[in-house]
Write an enzyme that holds these catalytic residues in place. Structure first.
Site, mmCIF file in Angstrom:
data_model
loop_
_atom_site.group_PDB
_atom_site.id
_atom_site.type_symbol
_atom_site.label_atom_id
_atom_site.label_comp_id
_atom_site.label_asym_id
_atom_site.label_seq_id
_atom_site.Cartn_x
_atom_site.Cartn_y
_atom_site.Cartn_z
ATOM 1 N N GLU A 1 6.596 1.196 13.792
ATOM 2 C CA GLU A 1 6.397 -0.247 13.971
ATOM 3 C C GLU A 1 5.407 -0.623 15.066
ATOM 4 O OE1 GLU A 1 10.692 -1.041 14.978
ATOM 5 O OE2 GLU A 1 9.794 -2.316 16.497
ATOM 6 N N ARG B 1 16.898 0.793 15.484
ATOM 7 C CA ARG B 1 15.633 1.441 15.844
ATOM 8 C C ARG B 1 15.232 2.397 14.726
ATOM 9 N NH1 ARG B 1 15.170 -2.139 18.831
ATOM 10 N NH2 ARG B 1 14.826 -2.151 21.074
ATOM 11 N N ASP C 1 14.533 -3.837 9.763
ATOM 12 C CA ASP C 1 13.894 -4.711 10.753
ATOM 13 C C ASP C 1 13.147 -3.858 11.779
ATOM 14 O OD1 ASP C 1 13.487 -7.414 11.690
ATOM 15 O OD2 ASP C 1 14.748 -6.898 13.405
ATOM 16 N N HIS D 1 10.760 -6.713 13.085
ATOM 17 C CA HIS D 1 11.602 -6.706 14.293
ATOM 18 C C HIS D 1 11.885 -8.160 14.721
ATOM 19 C CE1 HIS D 1 12.786 -3.841 17.731
ATOM 20 N NE2 HIS D 1 13.488 -4.944 17.850
#
Ligand code: NAD
Length: 309
Positions: free
Chosen positions: A264, A235, A259, A296
Site C-alpha cells: 500500500e 495490516r 483496507d 486504508h
C-alpha cells in the site's frame, strides 16, 4: 515549542489551526510523509509527528537524533512503520501511537464490506456495467444471521466487530491470546484452527509485529471453508498476499475486503495516473469483482473520538 507534523491530511489542518489559535506553539504542517527525503525539514524543531503508511528508513532516525529529537509521535494506531531496535539504536527513546480512534469506524467499515461481498453487490454491479442484468442461481445470496463470523484479534476493533455481527444474529467465534470475559456475550472464544475451519466470514484485527507477520498463509487459507469471505483492515503484512490472491483466483475464497495491502505504501493516499504503475498484487485484485480494496480509509469517519459500545 516547535512541532513539525508530517503526512497531514486536509481534515487535520483545520483542527491544528484551531489549536494553534489558542496556543503559542509553532506547528509546521507537511503533506508529505516522513522519509529520508523530507526529514531535513525537521531541523530546528522540538517534536515530530506523522501519519503515514510508509515504513521509516534508518536515515530518518539518524537525522532526527542529530536534530536532538528523541520522541516520535504517530497519529495512527498501528506502529509497524517503526523499527524499534533501529530507532532506539539511533537515540529515539520513545514512540507514541494513538491508542484507538473510533474502533467502531473500522468495525462498521468491515461489516459494510462483508455484507457487500455476502450479498454480491459489487459482483452484480460489475455484471451490470457489462450489460448483464440476469440473476443466475450461482449468485443467490445468504443472510448474515445464518453465518458464522471468525474474529482474529479481539481487541478494540475486533471486539466491536464481534458486537456488530452478533447484533445481526450471526454466530461469532473469536481467537485472541488474551481472554476478556466481558466480550463473551458477543462471541465464543476458540482456537485459531477452529476459527479458520468454521467461519464463513473471517475478519482479522491483530497488530502487525514479528509474531503476527504472515500469520495467514497458504496453509491457513486452505483450512478455510470454500466460499469464505476474508476481511483485512489491520495490516497487509499479516497475510501472505500471494497465497491470499491465489485462494481468491482459484475460487476457494468467496471474496476479500481489504483496507490494507503489503504494497500500500506504493499507492495508497496518492494519485496514480498510469494504472500500469500500480503494484502487481493490486492489478490482480482489480480484475476480481469479489475483491473490494479501499485505500486504508476504514478509520476515516467524522466522529467523536474513541467511541466504543
Ligand atoms: P488492539 O491492541 O486493541 O487489539 C489487538 C488484539 O490483537 C489484542 O487483543 C491482541 O491480544 C490480539 N493479538 C495479538 N497477537 C495476536 C495473535 N497472534 N493472534 C490473535 N490475536 C492477537 O488493537 P486495535 O485498536 O483493535 O487495532 C488492531 C489493528 O488494526 C492495529 O494494530 C492497526 O494495525 C489496525 N488499524 C487499522 C485501521 C484502518 O483504518 N484500517 C485503523 C486503526 C487500526
Amino acid at each position: 515549542m516547535k512541532v513539525i507534523m508530517y503526512g497531514v491530511s486536509d481534515d487535520e489542518r483545520r483542527h491544528v489551526q484551531a489549536w494553534q489559535d489558542q496556543h503559542q506553539d509553532e506547528i509546521k504542517l507537511v503533506t508529505e510523509p516522513l522519509t529520508k527525503e523530507t526529514v531535513a525539514l525537521a531541523a530546528g524543531f522540538d517534536g515530530v509527528s506523522t501519519k503515514q503508511v510508509e515504513s521509516l528508513d534508518e536515515e530518518v532516525y539518524q537525522q532526527l537524533s542529530a536534530f536532538g529529537i528523541k520522541h516520535l509521535a504517530l497519529r495512527i494506531v498501528g506502529y509497524n512503520i517503526v523499527d524499534f531496535d533501529k530507532a532506539h539504536a539511533h537515540g529515539i527513546t520513545t514512540v507514541s501511537n494513538v491508542p484507538a480512534y473510533s474502533p467502531r469506524a473500522i468495525a462498521e467499515n468491515g461489516l459494510a464490506v462483508a455484507l457487500n461481498l455476502l450479498r454480491k453487490i459489487s459482483v452484480f454491479q460489475d455484471r451490470e456495467r457489462r450489460g448483464d442484468f440476469t440473476l443466475p442461481e450461482s449468485l443467490m445470496s445468504e443472510e448474515i444471521y445464518t453465518k458464522t463470523v471468525g474474529v482474529i484479534g479481539v481487541g478494540n476493533i475486533g471486539s466491536v466487530s464481534a458486537q456488530l455481527y452478533s447484533a445481526l444474529g450471526a454466530r461469532v467465534l473469536g481467537y485472541d491470546p488474551i481472554y476478556r470475559a466481558n466480550y463473551e456475550p458477543y462471541l465464543t472464544y476458540t482456537d485459531l484452527e477452529t476459527v479458520l475451519k468454521e467461519a464463513d466470514i473471517i475478519t482479522i484485527h491483530t497488530p502487525l509485529d514479528d509474531s503476527t507477520r504472515e500469520m495467514l498463509g497458504a496453509k491457513e487459507f486452505a483450512l478455510m471453508k470454500p466460499g469464505t469471505i476474508f476481511i483485512n483492515q489491520a495490516r497487509g503484512g499479516l497475510v501472505d498476499t500471494e497465497a491470499m490472491i491465489a485462494a481468491l483466483e482459484s475460487g476457494h475464497l468467496g471474496g476479500v475486503g481489504l483496507d490494507v495491502l503489503s504494497s500500500e505504501s506504493e499507492f495508497f493516499w496518492k494519485v496514480i495516473e498510469d494504472p500500469a504503475q500500480l503494484p502487481a498484487d493490486y492489478q490482480r485484485l482489480a480484475k476480481m469483482p469479489n475483491a473490494i480494496v479501499t485505500p486504508h480509509s476504514a478509520y476515516s469517519t467524522r466522529k467523536p473520538l474513541c467511541v466504543t459500545w
